[in-house]
Design a protein around this motif. Structure first.
Motif, short mmCIF file in Angstrom:
data_model
loop_
_atom_site.label_atom_id
_atom_site.label_comp_id
_atom_site.label_asym_id
_atom_site.label_seq_id
_atom_site.Cartn_x
_atom_site.Cartn_y
_atom_site.Cartn_z
N THR A 160 6.65 -6.87 -26.39
CA THR A 160 7.55 -7.17 -25.28
C THR A 160 6.86 -7.95 -24.16
O THR A 160 7.52 -8.56 -23.34
CB THR A 160 8.16 -5.89 -24.69
N CYS A 161 5.54 -7.92 -24.11
CA CYS A 161 4.81 -8.65 -23.08
C CYS A 161 4.74 -10.12 -23.44
O CYS A 161 4.12 -10.49 -24.42
CB CYS A 161 3.40 -8.09 -22.90
N ARG A 162 5.39 -10.95 -22.63
CA ARG A 162 5.40 -12.39 -22.89
C ARG A 162 4.49 -13.13 -21.92
O ARG A 162 4.40 -14.34 -21.95
CB ARG A 162 6.83 -12.91 -22.80
N PHE A 163 3.85 -12.40 -21.01
CA PHE A 163 2.95 -13.02 -20.05
C PHE A 163 1.59 -12.34 -20.11
O PHE A 163 1.46 -11.17 -19.77
CB PHE A 163 3.50 -12.94 -18.63
N LYS A 164 0.60 -13.08 -20.56
CA LYS A 164 -0.77 -12.55 -20.57
C LYS A 164 -1.63 -13.27 -19.54
O LYS A 164 -2.44 -12.66 -18.88
CB LYS A 164 -1.36 -12.71 -21.96
N ASP A 165 -1.42 -14.58 -19.41
CA ASP A 165 -2.14 -15.38 -18.42
C ASP A 165 -1.39 -16.70 -18.24
O ASP A 165 -0.32 -16.88 -18.82
CB ASP A 165 -3.60 -15.60 -18.82
N ILE A 166 -1.96 -17.62 -17.49
CA ILE A 166 -1.31 -18.89 -17.19
C ILE A 166 -1.02 -19.69 -18.46
O ILE A 166 -0.08 -20.49 -18.51
CB ILE A 166 -2.16 -19.70 -16.18
N ASN A 167 -1.77 -19.44 -19.51
CA ASN A 167 -1.56 -20.13 -20.78
C ASN A 167 -0.30 -19.66 -21.50
O ASN A 167 0.09 -20.24 -22.52
CB ASN A 167 -2.77 -19.99 -21.69
N SER A 168 0.35 -18.62 -20.98
CA SER A 168 1.61 -18.15 -21.55
C SER A 168 2.75 -19.10 -21.22
O SER A 168 3.82 -19.01 -21.82
CB SER A 168 1.94 -16.75 -21.01
N PHE A 169 2.55 -19.98 -20.24
CA PHE A 169 3.59 -20.91 -19.82
C PHE A 169 3.51 -22.22 -20.61
O PHE A 169 2.43 -22.68 -20.95
CB PHE A 169 3.45 -21.27 -18.34
N THR A 170 4.67 -22.84 -20.81
CA THR A 170 4.69 -24.21 -21.31
C THR A 170 4.32 -25.12 -20.14
O THR A 170 4.27 -24.67 -18.98
CB THR A 170 6.09 -24.60 -21.82
N ASP A 171 4.10 -26.39 -20.42
CA ASP A 171 3.78 -27.34 -19.34
C ASP A 171 4.90 -27.40 -18.31
O ASP A 171 4.64 -27.45 -17.10
CB ASP A 171 3.51 -28.73 -19.90
N LEU A 172 6.14 -27.39 -18.75
CA LEU A 172 7.28 -27.46 -17.84
C LEU A 172 7.39 -26.19 -17.00
O LEU A 172 7.68 -26.25 -15.80
CB LEU A 172 8.56 -27.71 -18.63
N GLU A 173 7.14 -25.04 -17.61
CA GLU A 173 7.17 -23.78 -16.86
C GLU A 173 6.06 -23.75 -15.81
O GLU A 173 6.28 -23.29 -14.70
CB GLU A 173 7.03 -22.59 -17.82
N ARG A 174 4.89 -24.27 -16.16
CA ARG A 174 3.78 -24.36 -15.19
C ARG A 174 4.19 -25.21 -14.01
O ARG A 174 3.94 -24.85 -12.85
CB ARG A 174 2.56 -24.98 -15.86
N LYS A 175 4.83 -26.34 -14.29
CA LYS A 175 5.29 -27.24 -13.23
C LYS A 175 6.33 -26.54 -12.35
O LYS A 175 6.30 -26.67 -11.12
CB LYS A 175 5.88 -28.50 -13.86
N ALA A 176 7.22 -25.78 -12.95
CA ALA A 176 8.25 -25.06 -12.19
C ALA A 176 7.62 -23.99 -11.29
O ALA A 176 8.00 -23.84 -10.12
CB ALA A 176 9.26 -24.42 -13.15
N VAL A 177 6.63 -23.27 -11.81
CA VAL A 177 5.95 -22.24 -11.00
C VAL A 177 5.17 -22.88 -9.87
O VAL A 177 5.18 -22.36 -8.74
CB VAL A 177 5.05 -21.35 -11.90
N LEU A 178 4.53 -24.00 -10.13
CA LEU A 178 3.80 -24.71 -9.06
C LEU A 178 4.77 -25.16 -7.95
O LEU A 178 4.45 -25.07 -6.76
CB LEU A 178 3.03 -25.90 -9.61
N GLY A 179 5.94 -25.63 -8.35
CA GLY A 179 6.96 -25.99 -7.36
C GLY A 179 7.39 -24.80 -6.52
O GLY A 179 7.58 -24.91 -5.31
N TYR A 180 7.53 -23.65 -7.17
CA TYR A 180 7.86 -22.41 -6.46
C TYR A 180 6.77 -22.05 -5.46
O TYR A 180 7.04 -21.73 -4.29
CB TYR A 180 8.07 -21.29 -7.47
N LEU A 181 5.51 -22.12 -5.90
CA LEU A 181 4.39 -21.78 -5.03
C LEU A 181 4.28 -22.75 -3.84
O LEU A 181 3.98 -22.33 -2.72
CB LEU A 181 3.08 -21.77 -5.81
N GLU A 182 4.56 -24.02 -4.09
CA GLU A 182 4.53 -25.00 -3.00
C GLU A 182 5.64 -24.72 -1.99
O GLU A 182 5.44 -24.84 -0.78
CB GLU A 182 4.68 -26.42 -3.55
N GLN A 183 6.80 -24.31 -2.48
CA GLN A 183 7.92 -23.98 -1.58
C GLN A 183 7.60 -22.74 -0.75
O GLN A 183 7.94 -22.68 0.44
CB GLN A 183 9.20 -23.74 -2.37
N LYS A 184 6.92 -21.76 -1.36
CA LYS A 184 6.57 -20.54 -0.64
C LYS A 184 5.50 -20.78 0.41
O LYS A 184 5.37 -20.02 1.35
CB LYS A 184 6.08 -19.47 -1.62
N GLY A 185 4.72 -21.86 0.23
CA GLY A 185 3.70 -22.21 1.23
C GLY A 185 2.46 -21.53 1.02
O GLY A 185 1.63 -20.95 1.20
#
Length: 87
Positions: free
Chosen positions: A62-87
């Motif tokens: 059930t664990c789909r997240f182990k580390d940053i490598n669990s993300f696809t390139d597009l998911e990484r980009k989406a998370v970075l956008g979220y982090l940039e918005q959060k400041g």
């Protein structure tokens, strides 16, 4: 002198709890159309990344997240956008 906190054997560590909270926040912002409101591809990537993050700390398949490598390139980009918005 620094004290060491004891955590429940079955409880999550503060790091895992932070990852799960970020995943929930990511999903909530998308559902409120506050993150990628006009970009369906990035919106879906952000929700998928958030869904993966909320599984952090779970056992077995059930664990789909182990580390940053669990993300696809597009998911990484989406998370970075979220982090940039959060400041």
């Amino acid at each position: 002198m620094q004290t060491v906190k004891q955590y429940s054997y079955y409880g999550d560590t503060p790091t895992v709890m932070k990852i799960v909270k970020m995943g929930r926040d990511l999903i909530t912002l998308c559902e409120k159309n506050e993150l990628y409101p006009k970009d369906d591809l990035m919106w879906n990537a952000a929700v998928t990344a958030g869904n993966k993050m909320v599984t952090a700390g779970t056992s077995g398949y059930t664990c789909r997240f182990k580390d940053i490598n669990s993300f696809t390139d597009l998911e990484r980009k989406a998370v970075l956008g979220y982090l940039e918005q959060k400041g």
